[in-house]
Scaffold this motif. Structure first.
Motif, mmCIF file in Angstrom:
data_model
loop_
_atom_site.group_PDB
_atom_site.id
_atom_site.type_symbol
_atom_site.label_atom_id
_atom_site.label_comp_id
_atom_site.label_asym_id
_atom_site.label_seq_id
_atom_site.Cartn_x
_atom_site.Cartn_y
_atom_site.Cartn_z
ATOM 1 N N ALA A 183 -4.347 -0.997 -6.537
ATOM 2 C CA ALA A 183 -3.363 -1.053 -5.338
ATOM 3 C C ALA A 183 -3.544 -2.787 -5.065
ATOM 4 O O ALA A 183 -2.494 -2.807 -4.300
ATOM 5 C CB ALA A 183 -4.630 -0.256 -4.474
ATOM 6 N N GLU A 184 -4.390 -3.036 -5.030
ATOM 7 C CA GLU A 184 -4.597 -4.540 -5.491
ATOM 8 C C GLU A 184 -3.271 -5.408 -6.132
ATOM 9 O O GLU A 184 -2.810 -6.000 -5.592
ATOM 10 C CB GLU A 184 -5.607 -5.497 -5.708
ATOM 11 C CG GLU A 184 -5.989 -6.549 -5.145
ATOM 12 C CD GLU A 184 -7.195 -6.775 -5.751
ATOM 13 O OE1 GLU A 184 -7.388 -8.913 -5.594
ATOM 14 O OE2 GLU A 184 -8.359 -6.411 -6.082
ATOM 15 N N GLN A 185 -3.350 -4.984 -6.803
ATOM 16 C CA GLN A 185 -2.085 -5.848 -8.294
ATOM 17 C C GLN A 185 -0.677 -5.120 -7.313
ATOM 18 O O GLN A 185 0.672 -5.936 -7.112
ATOM 19 C CB GLN A 185 -2.545 -5.467 -9.374
ATOM 20 C CG GLN A 185 -1.091 -5.796 -10.301
ATOM 21 C CD GLN A 185 -0.959 -5.319 -11.799
ATOM 22 O OE1 GLN A 185 -2.092 -4.768 -11.924
ATOM 23 N NE2 GLN A 185 -0.125 -5.436 -12.434
ATOM 24 N N VAL A 186 -0.552 -4.027 -6.782
ATOM 25 C CA VAL A 186 0.727 -3.664 -6.274
ATOM 26 C C VAL A 186 0.725 -4.281 -5.402
ATOM 27 O O VAL A 186 1.643 -5.280 -4.648
ATOM 28 C CB VAL A 186 0.695 -2.474 -5.635
ATOM 29 C CG1 VAL A 186 2.280 -1.990 -5.280
ATOM 30 C CG2 VAL A 186 0.455 -1.842 -7.043
ATOM 31 N N VAL A 187 0.135 -4.795 -4.228
ATOM 32 C CA VAL A 187 0.334 -5.811 -3.207
ATOM 33 C C VAL A 187 0.599 -6.949 -3.322
ATOM 34 O O VAL A 187 1.554 -7.729 -2.618
ATOM 35 C CB VAL A 187 -1.427 -5.619 -2.178
ATOM 36 C CG1 VAL A 187 -1.087 -5.929 -1.172
ATOM 37 C CG2 VAL A 187 -1.586 -3.955 -1.854
ATOM 38 N N TRP A 188 -0.228 -7.172 -3.992
ATOM 39 C CA TRP A 188 0.279 -8.921 -4.257
ATOM 40 C C TRP A 188 1.974 -9.615 -5.198
ATOM 41 O O TRP A 188 2.289 -9.744 -4.689
ATOM 42 C CB TRP A 188 -0.920 -9.619 -5.501
ATOM 43 C CG TRP A 188 -1.941 -10.345 -4.987
ATOM 44 C CD1 TRP A 188 -4.090 -9.560 -5.078
ATOM 45 C CD2 TRP A 188 -2.925 -10.887 -3.965
ATOM 46 N NE1 TRP A 188 -4.401 -9.903 -4.360
ATOM 47 C CE2 TRP A 188 -3.536 -10.929 -3.536
ATOM 48 C CE3 TRP A 188 -1.415 -11.661 -3.135
ATOM 49 C CZ2 TRP A 188 -4.883 -11.636 -3.076
ATOM 50 C CZ3 TRP A 188 -2.139 -12.978 -2.846
ATOM 51 C CH2 TRP A 188 -3.452 -12.645 -2.593
ATOM 52 N N ALA A 189 2.021 -8.640 -5.863
ATOM 53 C CA ALA A 189 3.107 -8.058 -6.345
ATOM 54 C C ALA A 189 4.377 -7.766 -5.424
ATOM 55 O O ALA A 189 5.342 -8.538 -5.330
ATOM 56 C CB ALA A 189 3.516 -7.098 -7.212
ATOM 57 N N VAL A 190 4.108 -6.768 -4.779
ATOM 58 C CA VAL A 190 5.171 -6.405 -3.516
ATOM 59 C C VAL A 190 4.767 -8.299 -2.298
ATOM 60 O O VAL A 190 6.110 -8.259 -1.846
ATOM 61 C CB VAL A 190 4.633 -5.101 -2.874
ATOM 62 C CG1 VAL A 190 6.073 -5.300 -1.395
ATOM 63 C CG2 VAL A 190 5.002 -4.351 -3.240
ATOM 64 N N LEU A 191 4.095 -8.822 -2.428
ATOM 65 C CA LEU A 191 3.829 -9.610 -1.500
ATOM 66 C C LEU A 191 5.324 -10.893 -1.817
ATOM 67 O O LEU A 191 6.122 -11.752 -1.021
ATOM 68 C CB LEU A 191 3.237 -10.836 -1.377
ATOM 69 C CG LEU A 191 2.701 -11.956 -0.436
ATOM 70 C CD1 LEU A 191 3.079 -10.959 0.793
ATOM 71 C CD2 LEU A 191 1.522 -12.097 -0.394
ATOM 72 N N LEU A 199 1.057 -1.457 0.243
ATOM 73 C CA LEU A 199 0.189 0.082 0.302
ATOM 74 C C LEU A 199 1.471 1.038 -0.230
ATOM 75 O O LEU A 199 0.612 2.193 -0.636
ATOM 76 C CB LEU A 199 -0.680 0.001 1.495
ATOM 77 C CG LEU A 199 -2.145 -0.986 1.264
ATOM 78 C CD1 LEU A 199 -3.272 -0.991 2.223
ATOM 79 C CD2 LEU A 199 -3.139 -0.569 -0.117
ATOM 80 N N LEU A 200 1.418 1.743 0.976
ATOM 81 C CA LEU A 200 2.803 2.267 1.131
ATOM 82 C C LEU A 200 3.695 2.859 -0.373
ATOM 83 O O LEU A 200 3.371 3.164 -0.895
ATOM 84 C CB LEU A 200 3.760 2.514 2.019
ATOM 85 C CG LEU A 200 3.215 2.029 3.283
ATOM 86 C CD1 LEU A 200 4.344 1.735 4.038
ATOM 87 C CD2 LEU A 200 2.781 3.528 3.554
ATOM 88 N N VAL A 201 3.418 1.789 -1.552
ATOM 89 C CA VAL A 201 4.899 1.608 -2.387
ATOM 90 C C VAL A 201 3.550 2.334 -4.222
ATOM 91 O O VAL A 201 3.582 3.347 -4.144
ATOM 92 C CB VAL A 201 4.836 -0.260 -3.152
ATOM 93 C CG1 VAL A 201 5.517 -0.087 -4.298
ATOM 94 C CG2 VAL A 201 6.346 -0.253 -2.175
ATOM 95 N N TRP A 202 2.229 1.860 -3.258
ATOM 96 C CA TRP A 202 0.971 2.302 -4.483
ATOM 97 C C TRP A 202 0.851 3.798 -4.713
ATOM 98 O O TRP A 202 0.742 4.511 -5.157
ATOM 99 C CB TRP A 202 -0.250 1.710 -3.706
ATOM 100 C CG TRP A 202 -1.103 1.906 -4.988
ATOM 101 C CD1 TRP A 202 -1.519 1.689 -6.229
ATOM 102 C CD2 TRP A 202 -2.701 3.192 -4.704
ATOM 103 N NE1 TRP A 202 -2.694 2.390 -6.438
ATOM 104 C CE2 TRP A 202 -3.388 3.225 -5.616
ATOM 105 C CE3 TRP A 202 -2.294 2.984 -3.034
ATOM 106 C CZ2 TRP A 202 -4.347 4.010 -5.276
ATOM 107 C CZ3 TRP A 202 -3.962 4.286 -3.031
ATOM 108 C CH2 TRP A 202 -4.980 4.488 -4.152
ATOM 109 N N VAL A 203 1.032 4.402 -3.000
ATOM 110 C CA VAL A 203 0.807 5.783 -2.676
ATOM 111 C C VAL A 203 1.536 6.386 -2.932
ATOM 112 O O VAL A 203 1.318 7.483 -3.467
ATOM 113 C CB VAL A 203 0.207 5.574 -1.058
ATOM 114 C CG1 VAL A 203 0.573 7.485 -0.651
ATOM 115 C CG2 VAL A 203 -0.802 4.834 -0.246
#
Length: 247
Positions: A103-111, A87-91
Protein backbone atom coordinates in the motif's frame (compact mmCIF):
# COMPACT_ATOMS: atom_id res chain seq x y z
CA UNK A 1 25.19 19.93 -2.51
CA UNK A 2 25.36 16.62 -4.39
CA UNK A 3 22.35 15.37 -2.48
CA UNK A 4 20.34 18.51 -3.29
CA UNK A 5 21.36 18.24 -6.93
CA UNK A 6 20.31 14.60 -7.04
CA UNK A 7 16.94 15.40 -5.48
CA UNK A 8 16.26 18.26 -7.88
CA UNK A 9 17.38 16.15 -10.84
CA UNK A 10 15.11 13.26 -9.93
CA UNK A 11 12.22 15.60 -9.19
CA UNK A 12 12.52 17.35 -12.56
CA UNK A 13 13.00 14.13 -14.49
CA UNK A 14 10.09 12.42 -12.74
CA UNK A 15 7.83 15.44 -13.25
CA UNK A 16 8.55 15.63 -16.97
CA UNK A 17 8.12 11.88 -17.37
CA UNK A 18 4.80 12.04 -15.52
CA UNK A 19 3.54 14.85 -17.75
CA UNK A 20 4.42 12.85 -20.86
CA UNK A 21 2.96 9.60 -19.43
CA UNK A 22 6.38 7.93 -19.45
CA UNK A 23 6.96 7.72 -15.69
CA UNK A 24 8.77 4.67 -14.31
CA UNK A 25 6.84 4.67 -11.04
CA UNK A 26 8.93 1.99 -9.34
CA UNK A 27 12.18 3.87 -9.92
CA UNK A 28 10.74 7.36 -9.34
CA UNK A 29 9.12 6.38 -6.02
CA UNK A 30 11.92 4.22 -4.65
CA UNK A 31 13.62 5.11 -1.39
CA UNK A 32 13.91 8.41 0.48
CA UNK A 33 15.11 10.17 -2.67
CA UNK A 34 11.97 9.20 -4.57
CA UNK A 35 9.75 10.09 -1.62
CA UNK A 36 11.37 13.52 -1.37
CA UNK A 37 10.92 14.08 -5.10
CA UNK A 38 7.23 13.19 -4.88
CA UNK A 39 6.77 15.58 -1.94
CA UNK A 40 8.50 18.39 -3.84
CA UNK A 41 6.09 17.88 -6.73
CA UNK A 42 3.19 18.12 -4.27
CA UNK A 43 4.68 21.31 -2.77
CA UNK A 44 5.08 22.82 -6.23
CA UNK A 45 1.49 21.89 -7.06
CA UNK A 46 0.22 23.52 -3.86
CA UNK A 47 2.18 26.75 -4.41
CA UNK A 48 1.08 26.92 -8.04
CA UNK A 49 -2.57 26.40 -7.13
CA UNK A 50 -2.37 29.24 -4.61
CA UNK A 51 -0.78 31.47 -7.25
CA UNK A 52 -3.65 30.61 -9.55
CA UNK A 53 -6.06 31.68 -6.85
CA UNK A 54 -4.08 34.83 -6.09
CA UNK A 55 -6.77 37.01 -7.66
CA UNK A 56 -9.35 35.72 -5.19
CA UNK A 57 -6.91 36.11 -2.31
CA UNK A 58 -6.13 39.68 -3.38
CA UNK A 59 -9.81 40.61 -3.61
CA UNK A 60 -10.33 39.30 -0.09
CA UNK A 61 -7.26 41.24 1.07
CA UNK A 62 -5.59 38.21 2.64
CA UNK A 63 -2.45 39.12 4.56
CA UNK A 64 0.92 37.41 4.25
CA UNK A 65 0.48 35.41 7.42
CA UNK A 66 -2.88 34.19 6.19
CA UNK A 67 -1.42 33.17 2.84
CA UNK A 68 1.32 31.15 4.53
CA UNK A 69 -1.27 29.53 6.79
CA UNK A 70 -3.52 28.66 3.83
CA UNK A 71 -0.55 27.39 1.82
CA UNK A 72 0.50 25.03 4.62
CA UNK A 73 -3.01 23.65 5.10
CA UNK A 74 -3.57 23.34 1.35
CA UNK A 75 -0.36 21.35 1.07
CA UNK A 76 -1.45 19.00 3.85
CA UNK A 77 -4.90 18.65 2.25
CA UNK A 78 -3.41 17.98 -1.18
CA UNK A 79 -1.06 15.29 0.14
CA UNK A 80 -3.85 13.68 2.18
CA UNK A 81 -6.18 13.73 -0.85
CA UNK A 82 -3.68 11.93 -3.05
CA UNK A 83 -2.77 9.59 -0.19
CA UNK A 84 -6.46 8.70 0.06
CA UNK A 85 -6.49 8.23 -3.70
CA UNK A 86 -3.52 5.88 -3.40
CA UNK A 87 -5.22 3.83 -0.68
CA UNK A 88 -8.37 3.51 -2.78
CA UNK A 89 -6.27 2.44 -5.77
CA UNK A 90 -4.54 -0.17 -3.60
CA UNK A 91 -7.82 -1.54 -2.22
CA UNK A 92 -9.39 -1.62 -5.68
CA UNK A 93 -6.29 -3.31 -7.10
CA UNK A 94 -6.45 -6.01 -4.45
CA UNK A 95 -10.15 -6.60 -5.08
CA UNK A 96 -10.08 -6.50 -8.90
CA UNK A 97 -6.61 -7.80 -9.73
CA UNK A 98 -5.56 -9.62 -6.58
CA UNK A 99 -2.22 -7.83 -6.64
CA UNK A 100 0.04 -7.77 -3.60
CA UNK A 101 1.75 -4.44 -4.29
CA UNK A 102 2.45 -2.78 -0.89
CA UNK A 103 0.00 0.00 0.00
CA UNK A 104 2.85 2.41 0.81
CA UNK A 105 4.36 1.94 -2.63
CA UNK A 106 1.02 2.62 -4.29
CA UNK A 107 0.50 5.82 -2.25
CA UNK A 108 3.94 7.21 -3.12
CA UNK A 109 3.45 6.31 -6.78
CA UNK A 110 0.01 7.93 -7.00
CA UNK A 111 1.39 11.15 -5.50
CA UNK A 112 3.05 11.76 -8.90
CA UNK A 113 -0.42 12.09 -10.43
CA UNK A 114 -0.62 15.64 -9.10
CA UNK A 115 2.22 16.68 -11.45
CA UNK A 116 -0.04 18.70 -13.81
CA UNK A 117 -1.16 20.85 -10.87
CA UNK A 118 2.32 22.40 -10.85
CA UNK A 119 0.93 24.38 -13.79
CA UNK A 120 -2.05 25.48 -11.70
CA UNK A 121 -0.89 29.11 -11.77
CA UNK A 122 -2.37 29.27 -15.28
CA UNK A 123 -5.89 29.13 -13.79
CA UNK A 124 -5.46 32.83 -12.94
CA UNK A 125 -5.90 33.65 -16.64
CA UNK A 126 -9.24 35.47 -17.01
CA UNK A 127 -12.07 33.57 -18.72
CA UNK A 128 -9.84 30.56 -19.50
CA UNK A 129 -9.14 29.75 -15.83
CA UNK A 130 -11.99 27.23 -15.27
CA UNK A 131 -11.26 25.44 -18.54
CA UNK A 132 -7.56 25.18 -17.66
CA UNK A 133 -8.47 23.81 -14.24
CA UNK A 134 -10.60 21.04 -15.80
CA UNK A 135 -7.86 20.27 -18.32
CA UNK A 136 -5.29 19.87 -15.53
CA UNK A 137 -7.59 17.51 -13.64
CA UNK A 138 -8.14 15.43 -16.80
CA UNK A 139 -4.37 15.36 -17.33
CA UNK A 140 -3.92 14.17 -13.75
CA UNK A 141 -6.43 11.39 -14.40
CA UNK A 142 -4.49 10.24 -17.47
CA UNK A 143 -1.26 10.13 -15.45
CA UNK A 144 -3.03 8.11 -12.76
CA UNK A 145 -4.21 5.74 -15.48
CA UNK A 146 -0.67 5.21 -16.76
CA UNK A 147 0.68 4.79 -13.22
CA UNK A 148 -1.86 2.10 -12.36
CA UNK A 149 -1.21 0.23 -15.60
CA UNK A 150 2.54 0.29 -14.97
CA UNK A 151 2.28 -0.51 -11.26
CA UNK A 152 -0.08 -3.47 -11.63
CA UNK A 153 1.02 -4.59 -15.13
CA UNK A 154 -2.63 -4.94 -16.08
CA UNK A 155 -4.70 -4.23 -19.18
CA UNK A 156 -5.45 -0.78 -20.53
CA UNK A 157 -9.18 -0.94 -19.83
CA UNK A 158 -8.90 -2.43 -16.36
CA UNK A 159 -6.37 0.18 -15.27
CA UNK A 160 -8.59 2.87 -16.78
CA UNK A 161 -11.61 1.60 -14.84
CA UNK A 162 -9.63 1.64 -11.58
CA UNK A 163 -8.28 5.14 -12.27
CA UNK A 164 -11.66 6.62 -13.18
CA UNK A 165 -13.54 4.90 -10.35
CA UNK A 166 -11.11 5.90 -7.61
CA UNK A 167 -10.74 9.42 -9.02
CA UNK A 168 -14.50 9.97 -8.95
CA UNK A 169 -14.72 8.46 -5.45
CA UNK A 170 -12.11 10.87 -4.09
CA UNK A 171 -13.81 13.78 -5.87
CA UNK A 172 -17.14 12.87 -4.22
CA UNK A 173 -15.51 12.48 -0.79
CA UNK A 174 -13.68 15.81 -1.13
CA UNK A 175 -16.98 17.53 -1.89
CA UNK A 176 -18.13 16.31 1.53
CA UNK A 177 -15.09 16.96 3.72
CA UNK A 178 -13.70 20.10 2.01
CA UNK A 179 -16.31 22.49 3.51
CA UNK A 180 -15.69 20.96 6.94
CA UNK A 181 -11.92 21.41 6.61
CA UNK A 182 -12.42 24.99 5.43
CA UNK A 183 -14.56 25.74 8.47
CA UNK A 184 -11.99 24.22 10.82
CA UNK A 185 -9.26 26.25 9.09
CA UNK A 186 -11.18 29.51 9.54
CA UNK A 187 -11.91 28.75 13.21
CA UNK A 188 -8.26 27.96 13.95
CA UNK A 189 -7.13 31.20 12.32
CA UNK A 190 -9.77 33.23 14.18
CA UNK A 191 -8.78 31.67 17.51
CA UNK A 192 -5.08 32.27 16.88
CA UNK A 193 -5.26 35.84 15.54
CA UNK A 194 -8.63 37.20 16.63
CA UNK A 195 -9.56 38.13 13.06
CA UNK A 196 -11.11 36.21 10.17
CA UNK A 197 -8.96 34.72 7.44
CA UNK A 198 -10.89 36.70 4.83
CA UNK A 199 -11.92 40.30 5.52
CA UNK A 200 -15.63 39.99 4.86
CA UNK A 201 -17.98 42.97 4.77
CA UNK A 202 -19.46 41.81 8.06
CA UNK A 203 -16.02 41.94 9.71
CA UNK A 204 -15.42 45.45 8.37
CA UNK A 205 -18.75 46.61 9.80
CA UNK A 206 -17.88 45.03 13.16
CA UNK A 207 -14.53 46.82 13.17
CA UNK A 208 -16.27 50.08 12.31
CA UNK A 209 -17.81 50.13 15.79
CA UNK A 210 -14.35 50.10 17.43
CA UNK A 211 -12.79 53.54 17.83
CA UNK A 212 -9.34 53.75 16.32
CA UNK A 213 -9.60 50.47 14.40
CA UNK A 214 -8.51 50.13 10.79
CA UNK A 215 -12.16 50.28 9.71
CA UNK A 216 -13.28 53.06 12.06
CA UNK A 217 -16.00 54.90 10.18
CA UNK A 218 -15.53 57.90 12.43
CA UNK A 219 -11.84 58.21 11.59
CA UNK A 220 -10.37 61.26 9.90
CA UNK A 221 -9.72 59.40 6.59
CA UNK A 222 -12.89 59.84 4.58
CA UNK A 223 -13.71 59.26 0.97
CA UNK A 224 -12.69 61.99 -1.54
CA UNK A 225 -16.22 62.31 -2.89
CA UNK A 226 -17.56 62.97 0.58
CA UNK A 227 -14.76 65.44 1.26
CA UNK A 228 -15.97 67.65 -1.55
CA UNK A 229 -19.43 67.88 -0.01
CA UNK A 230 -18.27 68.07 3.61
CA UNK A 231 -15.31 70.54 3.72
CA UNK A 232 -16.12 71.60 7.27
CA UNK A 233 -15.78 68.02 8.49
CA UNK A 234 -12.40 67.63 6.80
CA UNK A 235 -11.11 70.66 8.71
CA UNK A 236 -12.45 69.33 12.00
CA UNK A 237 -10.94 65.84 11.71
CA UNK A 238 -7.30 66.80 12.51
CA UNK A 239 -8.53 68.36 15.78
CA UNK A 240 -10.20 65.06 16.64
CA UNK A 241 -6.95 63.21 15.95
CA UNK A 242 -5.06 65.53 18.32
CA UNK A 243 -7.66 64.94 21.02
CA UNK A 244 -7.26 61.18 20.65
CA UNK A 245 -3.47 61.45 20.98
CA UNK A 246 -3.82 63.49 24.19
CA UNK A 247 -5.99 60.74 25.65
Amino acid sequence: MRLIGAILSQTTAGWLDALTLRLDVVRASAGPLGHTAAILVAVGACVSILLGRSVVLAVNRMRRGGMVFVMALNFVTLVLTYALLGLLVWVTGVLMIGSHVPAEQVVWAVLWACSPLVLGFATAIPVLGPAIDRALMAWSLLILWSIIRDLYATTLWRSGAIALGTFLAVWALSAVYSPLLARIRDVLWRRATGRPLYDSSRYVLEQATIEGSEADLNGWLIEPDRAQHEPDRVEQEPDRVEQRERR
